[in-house]
Design a protein around this motif. Structure first.
Motif, PDB file in Angstrom:
ATOM      1  N   SER A 182       6.697  -1.316   3.598  1.00 25.34           N
ATOM      2  CA  SER A 182       5.718  -2.347   3.941  1.00 25.34           C
ATOM      3  C   SER A 182       4.485  -2.174   3.063  1.00 25.34           C
ATOM      4  O   SER A 182       4.343  -1.187   2.334  1.00 25.34           O
ATOM      5  CB  SER A 182       5.321  -2.218   5.414  1.00 25.34           C
ATOM      6  OG  SER A 182       4.632  -0.991   5.628  1.00 25.34           O
ATOM      7  N   ASP A 183       3.566  -3.129   3.147  1.00 21.83           N
ATOM      8  CA  ASP A 183       2.333  -3.027   2.358  1.00 21.83           C
ATOM      9  C   ASP A 183       1.546  -1.775   2.727  1.00 21.83           C
ATOM     10  O   ASP A 183       0.942  -1.127   1.860  1.00 21.83           O
ATOM     11  CB  ASP A 183       1.468  -4.274   2.567  1.00 21.83           C
ATOM     12  CG  ASP A 183       2.073  -5.511   1.909  1.00 21.83           C
ATOM     13  OD1 ASP A 183       2.931  -5.343   1.015  1.00 21.83           O
ATOM     14  OD2 ASP A 183       1.684  -6.629   2.288  1.00 21.83           O
ATOM     15  N   ASP A 184       1.543  -1.422   4.026  1.00 20.50           N
ATOM     16  CA  ASP A 184       0.820  -0.225   4.457  1.00 20.50           C
ATOM     17  C   ASP A 184       1.435   1.034   3.849  1.00 20.50           C
ATOM     18  O   ASP A 184       0.719   1.938   3.401  1.00 20.50           O
ATOM     19  CB  ASP A 184       0.835  -0.115   5.986  1.00 20.50           C
ATOM     20  CG  ASP A 184      -0.090  -1.123   6.645  1.00 20.50           C
ATOM     21  OD1 ASP A 184      -0.988  -1.636   5.951  1.00 20.50           O
ATOM     22  OD2 ASP A 184       0.085  -1.390   7.849  1.00 20.50           O
ATOM     23  N   ILE A 185       2.764   1.092   3.832  1.00 20.55           N
ATOM     24  CA  ILE A 185       3.447   2.245   3.239  1.00 20.55           C
ATOM     25  C   ILE A 185       3.159   2.319   1.745  1.00 20.55           C
ATOM     26  O   ILE A 185       2.884   3.397   1.195  1.00 20.55           O
ATOM     27  CB  ILE A 185       4.966   2.163   3.478  1.00 20.55           C
ATOM     28  CG1 ILE A 185       5.294   2.288   4.970  1.00 20.55           C
ATOM     29  CG2 ILE A 185       5.691   3.247   2.691  1.00 20.55           C
ATOM     30  CD1 ILE A 185       5.048   3.645   5.556  1.00 20.55           C
ATOM     31  N   LYS A 186       3.215   1.174   1.076  1.00 16.68           N
ATOM     32  CA  LYS A 186       2.947   1.149  -0.366  1.00 16.68           C
ATOM     33  C   LYS A 186       1.535   1.632  -0.669  1.00 16.68           C
ATOM     34  O   LYS A 186       1.308   2.357  -1.640  1.00 16.68           O
ATOM     35  CB  LYS A 186       3.145  -0.270  -0.905  1.00 16.68           C
ATOM     36  CG  LYS A 186       4.598  -0.737  -0.907  1.00 16.68           C
ATOM     37  CD  LYS A 186       4.702  -2.180  -1.379  1.00 16.68           C
ATOM     38  CE  LYS A 186       6.152  -2.662  -1.351  1.00 16.68           C
ATOM     39  NZ  LYS A 186       6.272  -4.092  -1.738  1.00 16.68           N
ATOM     40  N   ARG A 187       0.583   1.230   0.179  1.00 13.89           N
ATOM     41  CA  ARG A 187      -0.799   1.661  -0.029  1.00 13.89           C
ATOM     42  C   ARG A 187      -0.925   3.172   0.153  1.00 13.89           C
ATOM     43  O   ARG A 187      -1.624   3.848  -0.608  1.00 13.89           O
ATOM     44  CB  ARG A 187      -1.720   0.926   0.950  1.00 13.89           C
ATOM     45  CG  ARG A 187      -3.198   1.204   0.708  1.00 13.89           C
ATOM     46  CD  ARG A 187      -4.092   0.210   1.425  1.00 13.89           C
ATOM     47  NE  ARG A 187      -3.947   0.276   2.868  1.00 13.89           N
ATOM     48  CZ  ARG A 187      -3.362  -0.661   3.603  1.00 13.89           C
ATOM     49  NH1 ARG A 187      -2.858  -1.739   3.032  1.00 13.89           N
ATOM     50  NH2 ARG A 187      -3.290  -0.530   4.916  1.00 13.89           N
ATOM     51  N   LEU A 188      -0.215   3.704   1.142  1.00 12.95           N
ATOM     52  CA  LEU A 188      -0.245   5.147   1.375  1.00 12.95           C
ATOM     53  C   LEU A 188       0.374   5.905   0.204  1.00 12.95           C
ATOM     54  O   LEU A 188      -0.142   6.948  -0.221  1.00 12.95           O
ATOM     55  CB  LEU A 188       0.503   5.476   2.670  1.00 12.95           C
ATOM     56  CG  LEU A 188       0.489   6.944   3.115  1.00 12.95           C
ATOM     57  CD1 LEU A 188      -0.931   7.387   3.440  1.00 12.95           C
ATOM     58  CD2 LEU A 188       1.391   7.150   4.325  1.00 12.95           C
ATOM     59  N   VAL A 189       1.465   5.374  -0.342  1.00 12.04           N
ATOM     60  CA  VAL A 189       2.119   6.014  -1.486  1.00 12.04           C
ATOM     61  C   VAL A 189       1.185   6.040  -2.690  1.00 12.04           C
ATOM     62  O   VAL A 189       1.092   7.048  -3.401  1.00 12.04           O
ATOM     63  CB  VAL A 189       3.437   5.289  -1.832  1.00 12.04           C
ATOM     64  CG1 VAL A 189       3.992   5.794  -3.159  1.00 12.04           C
ATOM     65  CG2 VAL A 189       4.462   5.494  -0.729  1.00 12.04           C
ATOM     66  N   GLU A 190       0.479   4.940  -2.927  1.00  7.40           N
ATOM     67  CA  GLU A 190      -0.447   4.885  -4.059  1.00  7.40           C
ATOM     68  C   GLU A 190      -1.569   5.906  -3.900  1.00  7.40           C
ATOM     69  O   GLU A 190      -1.975   6.564  -4.863  1.00  7.40           O
ATOM     70  CB  GLU A 190      -1.026   3.470  -4.195  1.00  7.40           C
ATOM     71  CG  GLU A 190      -0.035   2.449  -4.721  1.00  7.40           C
ATOM     72  CD  GLU A 190       0.556   2.853  -6.065  1.00  7.40           C
ATOM     73  OE1 GLU A 190      -0.225   3.247  -6.968  1.00  7.40           O
ATOM     74  OE2 GLU A 190       1.791   2.803  -6.205  1.00  7.40           O
ATOM     75  N   VAL A 191      -2.077   6.044  -2.678  1.00  3.67           N
ATOM     76  CA  VAL A 191      -3.130   7.032  -2.433  1.00  3.67           C
ATOM     77  C   VAL A 191      -2.588   8.443  -2.647  1.00  3.67           C
ATOM     78  O   VAL A 191      -3.263   9.309  -3.217  1.00  3.67           O
ATOM     79  CB  VAL A 191      -3.682   6.885  -0.999  1.00  3.67           C
ATOM     80  CG1 VAL A 191      -4.613   8.047  -0.664  1.00  3.67           C
ATOM     81  CG2 VAL A 191      -4.425   5.565  -0.853  1.00  3.67           C
TER      82      VAL A 191
END
Length: 213
Positions: A182-191
């Motif tokens: 999900s977008d939230d998971i993708k954001r966490l991966v980028e961080v």
């Protein structure tokens, strides 16, 4: 040496083992250390994400309390090493009176929020593990924001409106594997790909472990 991170007392851990039970004690030294390092501007681990907590504590020191637990507990087959709770008593009469008395006996007041930390884990945790656990629990004290991302203040108190916040991301590995992130998971991966903001130097300055080795 004032910067050395607080360690739990070992005698209450030993007593809990003898009783084959979990014991809890107040941790005012931990609260003081958290305020100095996480919640004070210029602190080695200061994070503006928690400024609302600092403001609420400045107005009323009973807003937050800390406690040590002699060991972790299991919930949903996972070990719980830390817990942030908004203190509420759903019972009435003597049940409520007993619970309020326990808080006053421990802290001298009934806090709005209580953060409890596993003392046995912290005895052996690295400074980074310890700091990450503390900050995880601080993030559970959320602040309401408007559509523009600005903090919402109470018309009654003039202070930030707070709530018990859930995690930013909650997902199963299997779901991501089968259906994608999900977008939230993708954001966490980028961080996660970036280097941590908090350096080993900052941690050493606030925890002091390197000073006593």
């Amino acid at each position: 040496m004032d910067q050395i991170r607080p360690f739990p007392q070992t005698d209450f851990i030993d007593q809990a083992e003898e009783e084959e039970a979990i014991r809890l004690i107040a941790a005012p030294d931990l609260k003081e250390w958290v305020i100095t390092n996480f919640l004070t501007l210029g602190g080695e681990l200061h994070n503006p994400d928690h400024d609302h907590i600092a403001e609420l504590l400045h107005d009323d020191e009973t807003f937050l309390a800390f406690a040590w637990a002699s060991s972790a507990f299991t919930r949903a087959k996972r070990m719980v090493l830390g817990q942030c709770e908004k203190v509420m008593f759903n019972q009435g009469g003597w049940k409520k009176a007993r619970q309020e008395q326990q808080m006053r006996d421990w802290f001298g007041f009934v806090p709005v929020y209580l953060i409890t930390i596993d003392a046995s884990f912290c005895e052996q945790a690295t400074d980074r593990e310890f700091c990450a656990l503390i900050e995880h629990e601080l993030y559970h004290i959320g602040v309401e924001r408007d559509g523009d991302g600005e903090i919402v203040y109470s018309d009654h108190t003039g202070l930030p409106k707070h709530y018990l916040a859930g995690h930013d991301v909650e997902e199963f590995v299997g779901v991501v594997k089968r259906w994608g992130a999900s977008d939230d998971i993708k954001r966490l991966v980028e961080v996660a790909k970036q280097a941590p903001f908090v350096s080993e130097k900052n941690i050493a300055a606030s925890c002091g472990t390197c000073l006593i080795k």
